[in-house]
Design an enzyme around this catalytic site. Structure first.
Site, short mmCIF file in Angstrom:
data_model
loop_
_atom_site.label_atom_id
_atom_site.label_comp_id
_atom_site.label_asym_id
_atom_site.label_seq_id
_atom_site.Cartn_x
_atom_site.Cartn_y
_atom_site.Cartn_z
N GLU A 44 -38.51 -46.56 -15.74
CA GLU A 44 -39.71 -47.36 -15.47
C GLU A 44 -40.80 -46.42 -14.97
OE1 GLU A 44 -39.23 -50.55 -12.54
OE2 GLU A 44 -41.37 -50.44 -12.05
N ARG A 48 -49.26 -46.46 -11.72
CA ARG A 48 -49.92 -46.20 -10.43
C ARG A 48 -50.75 -44.93 -10.48
NH1 ARG A 48 -44.70 -47.23 -6.50
NH2 ARG A 48 -44.11 -49.12 -7.59
N LYS A 132 -37.04 -59.10 -11.33
CA LYS A 132 -36.95 -58.03 -10.35
C LYS A 132 -36.94 -58.72 -8.99
CE LYS A 132 -39.76 -54.05 -8.91
NZ LYS A 132 -40.32 -52.81 -9.44
C1 3PG Z 1 -40.91 -50.13 -7.02
O1 3PG Z 1 -42.03 -50.15 -7.47
O2 3PG Z 1 -40.00 -50.74 -7.57
C2 3PG Z 1 -40.69 -49.41 -5.74
O3 3PG Z 1 -41.77 -48.65 -5.35
C3 3PG Z 1 -39.46 -48.59 -5.72
O4 3PG Z 1 -39.02 -48.70 -4.44
P1 3PG Z 1 -38.33 -47.48 -3.68
O5 3PG Z 1 -39.35 -46.38 -3.64
O6 3PG Z 1 -38.03 -48.01 -2.30
O7 3PG Z 1 -37.10 -47.10 -4.45
#
Ligand code: 3PG
Length: 211
Positions: A44, A48, A132
């Site tokens: 994924e 950003r 999700k």
């Molecule tokens: C996302 O967008 O799914 C999160 O930023 C991932 O979360 P994590 O950095 O806590 O793994």
């Protein structure tokens, strides 16, 4: 047009979904290859950074054996932009009524996110059954997913947010969890150092996470 069931097939590709932030599109194919060598078949790329769509395009072209998706989809028009870049799926950290509506007809499979029972009911009412669960840790962790299983036995999840190599196994044991997402697989310092060996090794550990 994809059916709502197609996202389930993607979520079943690997036990862990690497969530990545890419600043340099040129690094994206090497990153994808390292994850693939480690045994993960999905990535994924979060929208950003200004580089994200170029990174998706680069991965789709150079590493077709990994399913590349667009993450952090906040607006309806990003669904089409992601598809045009070559993404094979799209994920949001939440949902809006507009995204839930558009996601059903999107050119690629779409995964909205939920953090509460009411949000889950809205998604189910639109015909979704995969979500999700974000931010998984702060929103209740495995206990919340166990609680969702009672009233919503048809719902399946990809928990993401605050998951670590130490906690991922607990999530993956839950029958309503298809895979878990996390950014720990592509740490910024490893990317900056082009440490593909380290990323491959993190991926290999994650690929074996479901016991
Ligand atoms: C996302 O967008 O799914 C999160 O930023 C991932 O979360 P994590 O950095 O806590 O793994």
């Amino acid at each position: 047009m994809p059916s709502l069931a197609d996202i389930e097939r993607i979520l079943r590709l690997s036990p862990v979904m690497p969530v990545v932030v890419i600043e340099e599109p040129a690094l994206a194919p090497d990153l994808a290859r390292a994850l693939l060598r480690g045994g993960l078949r999905v990535i994924e790329v979060t929208l950003r950074t200004p580089a994200a769509l170029d990174a998706i395009e680069a991965i789709a072209r150079a590493v077709p054996d990994i399913a590349v998706g667009a993450g952090t989809v906040l607006k309806v028009e990003e669904l089409r932009a992601a598809a045009n870049a070559g993404a094979t799926f799209a994920i949001s950290p939440g949902a809006t009524p507009e995204l839930l509506e558009a996601g059903v007809h999107a050119p690629i499979p779409y995964l909205p996110a939920v953090a509460s029972a009411s949000e889950l009911m809205q998604g189910l009412a639109h015909g979704y059954h995969c979500f999700k669960f974000f931010p998984a840790g702060p929103a209740g962790g495995p206990a919340m997913l166990k609680a969702f299983a009672g009233p919503f036995p048809q719902a399946r999840f990809c928990p993401t947010g605050g998951i670590t190599p130490e906690t991922v196994g607990t999530y993956l044991k839950l029958p309503n969890v298809l895979c878990a997402g996390g950014s720990w697989l592509a740490p910024a310092d490893a990317l900056a150092a082009r440490d593909w060996q380290r990323i491959e090794s993190l991926a290999a550990t994650a690929a074996a996470a479901r016991t």
